[in-house]
Design an enzyme around this catalytic site. Structure first.
Site, mmCIF file in Angstrom:
data_model
loop_
_atom_site.group_PDB
_atom_site.id
_atom_site.type_symbol
_atom_site.label_atom_id
_atom_site.label_comp_id
_atom_site.label_asym_id
_atom_site.label_seq_id
_atom_site.Cartn_x
_atom_site.Cartn_y
_atom_site.Cartn_z
ATOM 1 C CG ASP A 45 -2.112 -0.934 1.046
ATOM 2 O OD1 ASP A 45 -2.392 -1.338 -0.098
ATOM 3 O OD2 ASP A 45 -2.762 -1.256 2.056
ATOM 4 N N GLY A 46 2.009 1.200 0.671
ATOM 5 C CA GLY A 46 2.898 2.357 0.681
ATOM 6 C C GLY A 46 3.370 2.723 -0.715
ATOM 7 C CG ASN A 115 -4.669 6.654 3.079
ATOM 8 O OD1 ASN A 115 -5.496 6.417 2.200
ATOM 9 N ND2 ASN A 115 -3.770 5.772 3.463
ATOM 10 C CG ASP A 145 -1.964 10.677 22.642
ATOM 11 O OD1 ASP A 145 -1.674 11.436 23.585
ATOM 12 O OD2 ASP A 145 -1.865 9.440 22.717
ATOM 13 C CB ALA A 153 -9.642 6.544 -0.412
ATOM 14 C CB ALA A 157 -5.718 3.959 6.357
ATOM 15 C CE1 TYR A 158 -3.367 6.267 14.028
ATOM 16 C CE2 TYR A 158 -2.783 8.385 13.062
ATOM 17 C CZ TYR A 158 -2.847 7.536 14.155
ATOM 18 O OH TYR A 158 -2.384 7.966 15.370
ATOM 19 C CG LEU A 160 -10.892 0.521 10.966
ATOM 20 C CD1 LEU A 160 -12.330 0.773 11.399
ATOM 21 C CD2 LEU A 160 -10.845 -0.526 9.861
ATOM 22 C CB SER A 161 -5.806 2.202 13.612
ATOM 23 O OG SER A 161 -5.501 1.254 12.605
#
Length: 256
Positions: A45-46, A115, A145, A153, A157-158, A160-161
């Site tokens: 993905d990167g 993203n 934080d 899209a 990624a982040y 969702l985390s």
């Protein structure tokens, strides 16, 4: 007539990706990315994100094949029948975010995020932020934080985390998600229309320094960050039938 007669192959530095590129070039030939009808990106993905950033303004469709680890944005790797797969591929058009960050020296920094745009605390002290949407303050003080603004899209990624919601790929929306919020503890973020303009101001910047990141581009010691959709930028991602980005995002919500 075939839609894609000339192909450019780009690969990550991983051994498997470089080997795949050599094999595909030997079989299908190669054109430069500026002259090709389609770009095939090999890696994870990167690598796919790097390819989309690099050729952001070329308006060339990009078809990724997984020669890396995650592969959420990629198709399965197969050397055979590539031309047929390209002809049958579905194209998703996505719009990135445009970030404008202002730092403590008064400098203005611009970057594009496919993203998400994220703000992070730089030291042990939690960040203290004020959030406005379309010129109206919606959150006077967020101690956390960090916070992020995600595209549909990038929502898997982040975002969702960080426990943000997943958006359908064609939804005219953005997600605003806090990262480890301390106060207000119960605030879980917001879903915003894609034409919204988000302004995030850093409170107590000397005591609580903050950095801003657009995908992999970072600016430190920012005082304020404005985020909006870059609706004038079109990115064309190609997927095999039945494995479109919309389908992948839907599947992700059912965890299979």
């Amino acid at each position: 007539m075939p839609r894609f007669k000339t192909i450019a192959f780009v690969a990550s530095e991983m051994k498997e990706a470089e080997q795949a590129r050599r094999e595909l070039v030997a079989r299908y030939g190669e054109a430069s990315p500026e002259q090709a009808d389609v770009i095939v990106a090999l890696g994870g993905d990167g690598q796919m994100l790097q390819t989309m950033h690099r050729y952001l303004n070329n308006r060339i469709p990009i078809y990724g094949m997984n020669r890396g680890s995650v592969g959420f944005l990629l198709n399965d790797y197969r050397e055979d029948q590539l031309l047929e797969r390209l002809e049958k591929a579905e194209i998703n058009v996505i719009h990135p975010l445009r970030m404008t960050a202002y730092d403590e020296k008064g400098a203005e920094h611009r970057a594009i995020a496919i993203n998400e745009v994220s703000l992070f605390r730089q030291i042990y002290q939690a960040a203290k932020l004020r959030i406005s949407v379309d010129g109206r303050v919606r959150l006077d003080e967020l101690i956390c934080d960090g916070v992020l603004v995600s595209t549909p899209a990038g929502s898997t990624a982040y975002n969702l985390s960080a426990h943000g919601p997943i958006l359908p790929i064609d939804a005219p929306l953005m997600v605003l998600t806090p990262i480890s919020p301390f106060r207000p503890r119960r605030w879980r973020g917001a879903i915003l229309p894609n034409e919204a303009v988000v302004l995030i101001e850093v409170l107590e910047p000397e005591k609580r320094p903050v950095s801003a990141v657009a995908d992999n581009t970072e600016f430190r010691d920012v005082l304020a960050v404005e985020v909006r959709e870059a609706s004038d930028v079109d990115i064309f991602m190609m997927f095999d039938p039945g494995h479109s980005l919309a389908e992948r995002i839907l599947r992700e919500q059912f965890d299979y």
